[in-house]
Design a protein around this motif. Structure first.
Motif, PDB file in Angstrom:
ATOM      1  N   TRP A 122       0.840  -1.199   0.000  1.00  0.00           N
ATOM      2  CA  TRP A 122       0.000   0.000   0.000  1.00  0.00           C
ATOM      3  C   TRP A 122       0.873   1.246   0.000  1.00  0.00           C
ATOM      4  O   TRP A 122       0.576   2.227  -0.679  1.00  0.00           O
ATOM      5  N   LYS A 146       2.200   1.819  -3.507  1.00  0.00           N
ATOM      6  CA  LYS A 146       1.176   2.377  -4.395  1.00  0.00           C
ATOM      7  C   LYS A 146       0.911   3.849  -4.050  1.00  0.00           C
ATOM      8  O   LYS A 146       0.807   4.690  -4.942  1.00  0.00           O
ATOM      9  N   SER A 147       0.841   4.165  -2.770  1.00  0.00           N
ATOM     10  CA  SER A 147       0.620   5.549  -2.354  1.00  0.00           C
ATOM     11  C   SER A 147       1.778   6.441  -2.782  1.00  0.00           C
ATOM     12  O   SER A 147       1.577   7.575  -3.230  1.00  0.00           O
ATOM     13  N   TYR A 148       2.989   5.932  -2.645  1.00  0.00           N
ATOM     14  CA  TYR A 148       4.173   6.702  -3.038  1.00  0.00           C
ATOM     15  C   TYR A 148       4.155   6.992  -4.537  1.00  0.00           C
ATOM     16  O   TYR A 148       4.412   8.120  -4.956  1.00  0.00           O
ATOM     17  N   HIS A 150       1.577   7.127  -6.505  1.00  0.00           N
ATOM     18  CA  HIS A 150       0.513   8.092  -6.758  1.00  0.00           C
ATOM     19  C   HIS A 150       0.992   9.506  -6.432  1.00  0.00           C
ATOM     20  O   HIS A 150       0.796  10.444  -7.201  1.00  0.00           O
ATOM     21  N   GLY A 170      -5.853   4.809   1.095  1.00  0.00           N
ATOM     22  CA  GLY A 170      -4.802   5.594   1.734  1.00  0.00           C
ATOM     23  C   GLY A 170      -3.967   6.337   0.705  1.00  0.00           C
ATOM     24  O   GLY A 170      -3.448   5.740  -0.240  1.00  0.00           O
ATOM     25  N   THR A 171      -3.847   7.639   0.861  1.00  0.00           N
ATOM     26  CA  THR A 171      -3.161   8.501  -0.099  1.00  0.00           C
ATOM     27  C   THR A 171      -2.299   9.507   0.669  1.00  0.00           C
ATOM     28  O   THR A 171      -2.703   9.994   1.717  1.00  0.00           O
ATOM     29  N   LEU A 172      -1.143   9.807   0.128  1.00  0.00           N
ATOM     30  CA  LEU A 172      -0.260  10.777   0.765  1.00  0.00           C
ATOM     31  C   LEU A 172      -0.664  12.199   0.390  1.00  0.00           C
ATOM     32  O   LEU A 172      -0.944  12.488  -0.766  1.00  0.00           O
ATOM     33  N   LEU A 202      -0.699  10.522   5.744  1.00  0.00           N
ATOM     34  CA  LEU A 202      -1.577   9.569   5.080  1.00  0.00           C
ATOM     35  C   LEU A 202      -3.020   9.959   5.362  1.00  0.00           C
ATOM     36  O   LEU A 202      -3.416  10.109   6.524  1.00  0.00           O
ATOM     37  N   ARG A 220      -8.409   8.987   0.216  1.00  0.00           N
ATOM     38  CA  ARG A 220      -8.361   9.590  -1.118  1.00  0.00           C
ATOM     39  C   ARG A 220      -9.286  10.797  -1.264  1.00  0.00           C
ATOM     40  O   ARG A 220      -8.919  11.801  -1.870  1.00  0.00           O
TER      41      ARG A 220
END
Length: 167
Positions: free
Chosen positions: A36, A39-41, A43, A115-117, A133, A136
């Protein structure tokens, strides 16, 4: 703990493919958490490159940017978005205020709670100290507002000035 640079393209692809599985089938698995994070990184990296390359004031992040922005500013008219304080998103009171806003987009925005940064200070790049974090829909609401209100625009100019200095 492993860093993203410790993984090759095949490993990153394998990790990414696992993210489409039903989340309820997983426990708290450190490998899954790393997937996860990867993937967040990616994005975050893609988004940051985008806002540094095009005029963010005209950027569309979703099909419903107008509605999302209007509802966000209606629900959070005084939220200071250039520099986010973690408690604005994560305190008990803040979570209670955010929850109805977030849940309203459950069937509208795909992966609305993924979860998105988010950059805490929008004038700076993603770093460990400048990232938090969030889900979205929080990312989208805040970044659409930052784009529309011009907070992300200086990043493009900074990138252009750096490239001109390097030539």
């Amino acid at each position: 703990m492993a860093n993203l640079s410790d993984f090759n393209a095949t490993e990153l692809n394998a990790a990414g493919s696992q993210l489409t599985n039903d989340a309820s089938k997983y426990g708290n698995n450190p490998d899954l958490e790393m997937q996860w994070a990867v993937k967040s990184y990616h994005h975050a990296e893609t988004y940051f490159n985008l806002i540094c390359s095009v005029d963010p004031t005209v950027l569309k992040l979703t099909k419903i940017d107008d509605d999302l922005y209007t509802e966000f500013r209606k629900e959070f008219p005084d939220l200071k978005i250039d520099i986010i304080q973690e408690d604005q998103l994560k305190s008990v009171e803040s979570k209670a205020k955010w929850r109805p806003f977030l849940n309203a987009y459950e069937k509208i925005i795909e992966d609305f709670n993924f979860g998105t940064l988010l950059r805490l200070d929008c004038s700076k790049a993603y770093t460990e100290e400048n990232s938090i974090l969030v889900v979205r829909i929080q990312f989208l609401a805040i970044e659409i507002a930052r784009n529309r209100e011009g907070y992300n625009s200086p990043l493009r100019l900074q990138k252009r000035e750096k490239s001109e200095q390097n030539t």
